[in-house]
Write an enzyme that holds these catalytic residues in place. Sequence first.
Site, PDB file in Angstrom:
ATOM      1  N   LEU A 129       0.854  -1.198   0.000  1.00 40.66           N
ATOM      2  CA  LEU A 129       0.000   0.000   0.000  1.00 40.66           C
ATOM      3  C   LEU A 129       0.885   1.241   0.000  1.00 40.66           C
ATOM      4  CD1 LEU A 129      -2.670  -1.247   2.388  1.00 40.66           C
ATOM      5  CD2 LEU A 129      -3.159   0.679   0.916  1.00 40.66           C
TER       6      LEU A 129
ATOM      7  N   GLU B 249       1.067   4.355  -2.732  1.00 43.68           N
ATOM      8  CA  GLU B 249       0.844   4.967  -4.042  1.00 43.68           C
ATOM      9  C   GLU B 249       2.006   5.844  -4.491  1.00 43.68           C
ATOM     10  OE1 GLU B 249      -1.361   4.543  -1.718  1.00 43.68           O
ATOM     11  OE2 GLU B 249      -2.983   3.441  -2.677  1.00 43.68           O
TER      12      GLU B 249
ATOM     13  N   GLN C  15      -6.316   1.708  -6.791  1.00 40.18           N
ATOM     14  CA  GLN C  15      -7.426   0.794  -6.494  1.00 40.18           C
ATOM     15  C   GLN C  15      -8.757   1.558  -6.627  1.00 40.18           C
ATOM     16  OE1 GLN C  15      -7.393  -1.577  -2.666  1.00 40.18           O
ATOM     17  NE2 GLN C  15      -6.900  -3.117  -4.224  1.00 40.18           N
ATOM     18  N   PHE C  16      -8.771   2.760  -6.141  1.00 38.36           N
ATOM     19  CA  PHE C  16      -9.853   3.714  -6.390  1.00 38.36           C
ATOM     20  C   PHE C  16      -9.189   5.060  -6.672  1.00 38.36           C
ATOM     21  CE2 PHE C  16     -12.012   0.387  -4.190  1.00 38.36           C
ATOM     22  CZ  PHE C  16     -13.329   0.407  -4.634  1.00 38.36           C
ATOM     23  N   ALA C  17      -9.795   5.820  -7.560  1.00 33.16           N
ATOM     24  CA  ALA C  17      -9.189   7.114  -7.937  1.00 33.16           C
ATOM     25  C   ALA C  17      -8.947   7.987  -6.707  1.00 33.16           C
ATOM     26  CB  ALA C  17     -10.090   7.845  -8.929  1.00 33.16           C
ATOM     27  N   ASP C  18      -9.781   7.803  -5.680  1.00 36.29           N
ATOM     28  CA  ASP C  18      -9.651   8.612  -4.455  1.00 36.29           C
ATOM     29  C   ASP C  18      -8.254   8.486  -3.843  1.00 36.29           C
ATOM     30  OD1 ASP C  18     -12.918   8.897  -3.549  1.00 36.29           O
ATOM     31  OD2 ASP C  18     -12.331   7.271  -4.881  1.00 36.29           O
ATOM     32  N   PHE C  19      -7.642   7.308  -3.989  1.00 32.32           N
ATOM     33  CA  PHE C  19      -6.369   7.064  -3.303  1.00 32.32           C
ATOM     34  C   PHE C  19      -5.183   7.716  -4.006  1.00 32.32           C
ATOM     35  CE2 PHE C  19      -8.753   2.983  -2.132  1.00 32.32           C
ATOM     36  CZ  PHE C  19      -9.437   3.656  -1.135  1.00 32.32           C
TER      37      PHE C  19
ATOM     38  N   HIS D 252     -14.664   6.711  -1.852  1.00 35.42           N
ATOM     39  CA  HIS D 252     -14.649   5.736  -2.952  1.00 35.42           C
ATOM     40  C   HIS D 252     -15.521   6.230  -4.099  1.00 35.42           C
ATOM     41  CE1 HIS D 252     -13.184   3.190   0.311  1.00 35.42           C
ATOM     42  NE2 HIS D 252     -12.731   2.357  -0.595  1.00 35.42           N
TER      43      HIS D 252
END
Length: 668
Positions: free
Chosen positions: A405, A407, A429-433, A474
């Site tokens: 984990l 980014e 994994q999600f654009a939010d991250f 998310h």
Amino acid sequence: METTLSKRTITYNKEGFSNDELIAIYRAILKPRLIEEKMLILLRQGKISKWFSGWGQEGISVGAAYAMKHEEFILPMHRNLGVFTTRGIPLNRLFAQFQGKMSGFTKGRDRSFHFGAKDYNIVGMISHLGPQLGIADGIALANKLKKNEQATIVFTGDGGASEGDFHESLNVAAVWDLPVIFAIENNCWGLSTPSNEQFRCKQFIDKGIGYGMDAFQVDGNNILEVISTIRKIANSIRTKPRPFLLECMTFRMRGHEEASGTKYYPEGLQDEWVKKDPVLNYELFLEEEGILDAGLKESIYAEIKGEIQAGLDIAFAEGPITATLDTELSDVYAPFKQEVKAPASDAKTEKRFIDAISDALRQSMEKYPELVIMGQDVAEYGGVFKVTEGFVDQFGKDRVRNTPLCESAIVGTGLGLSISGMKAVVEMQFADFVTCGFNQIINNLAKIHWRWGQNADVVVRMPTGANTAAGPFHSQSNEAWFFHTPGLKVVYPAFPNDAKGLLNAAIEDPNPVMFFEHKFLYRSIRQDVHDDYFTAEIGKAGYVRRGEDLTIITYGLGVHWAMEVLDQHPEINADLIDLRTLLPLDTETIYESVRNTGKVLVFHEDCMTGGIGGEIAALINENCFDALDAPVKRIASLDTPVPFAVPLEQQFLPLERFKQALVELFEF
Ligand SMILES: Cc1ncc(C[n+]2csc(CCOP(=O)(O)OP(=O)(O)O)c2C)c(N)n1
């Protein structure tokens, strides 16, 4: 500053070094010192801008560059002049770089040591310090995958080691057994902050065990110890790839930068360290050993001073840079003229959006053996949306890589792969991250070509958007953050066929591309998609419907909402534009349609304020004002975070407001 020492305090072990080599090392360590002496004079005369001194730390920079093979990458920091000089950078270019001149390394765009030089296998830093470490991971990964038996060394200060990038990058290197040396220059201070306010561990080597990595500590002021240790580590990791932590103990003799002073140093501390000066101690050692006599010393001094003066003469003779608009604009992206590739046959299969994405990735992996996919859970698990399901079986785990984990380190790793001539697709994994990898994208991927001509061949896949009751972390639409950043391309398809063609095109493009995939569309829409590999044009919008009453400009889920609402209003004949690419924006298609209809509604799922709609409305106002029959209307989500509960989310989203606005504009 002292220029001689009466008593040596460093003990050297010259075993394994010939006398010629010991003299070559002397030349190498003396050069940055003499450059600094000159720079300090020029600084006082106002002839160069900021100066970050490496005085007293030369043993580490010079030792590292001396120990590594020329073809191996070094990623230095702001005090590593000795890396640049030992790698043989022509001094006139170095000085031109400091003066913002054309023959420097950044065409006057960036200052001091903020540049890379591929010919010298150096990747320079950005101001943010820590991101260097992730890039080194990528270069080391490329070396490992190519099995070329090369090591990489990257620097950080003890202060920079407090950044999250340090943890992420060391962890990735450890988990992936990457052949990289993390050299920490522990000079006891980060600007005015002493070590005890920076970290709680006694020494950095204590962290090695936490990362599962061997760690060595050396006297950074003892150049022979630095060279021997790095040689030993590099030799070992070339054939048995794994990372090492190397803590180099030293002291920053001058201020953080020249203007900031050293008032905060306790009385007497600098005097103590003068005795440990790496250049003077080494000089004394060579004299004591009878390797360096007065005549040789004098001639080496004269030779280096002559070289410095010659470099300065050339740099000063060069006129100031001329600002050329075309050059400034065209260097933002690596030159690339896309050739749209048609599919080899007309064969098509009905596919969901997600299958089209998967198809593109698979075919691009087949086409580019140098392409690596990285992301959380993308390997055996196939990613949380199953886009890469089965990829490990076909392409192996070297190329389909589960990441920890982290980014930031992974985007940095993607850049490192690109520097080594490879390609990377990074799945958020999600654009939010993406927030956790933001710095690498905005400051490294986006700016590196413009700064020193290195492209960033990285695609960041962004599963995005709301309408799935997934709450504020998310569901976000964050394309505007990237739309605002020169150097990135932002692609956002709405249909499966476009998704496939544009993803292939994004991977083909040597520039960094943010590729948005709306999660709600993944499994809700289908379309006949070409079976063969093909690409679609990046930067080209498309008409989904044609009509003369008004223009709707949208993208992503907005396109499908607009189609749905138009179906309910057969009396409205609209031009419906699917932007497909947000950056670069296809203004030609936008203006063409607006000139035909005279009325325009810009519609997106992202929040209103600072959204892309504002930019489009402004452009239309500036360029099509005389064609407008009504004010440009924007419809967007509420200016709140994305709520979880369905009634709240539906109120947040713009669909209902769009329905009303469409009718109002039609009737205007
Ligand atoms: C992300 C970020 N925060 C703050 C700074 C400002 N800054 C530049 S260098 C520095 C101190 C760095 O200390 P260290 O890593 O120990 O290196 P040194 O300068 O001692 O060689 C600070 C706070 C920065 N450049 N980047």
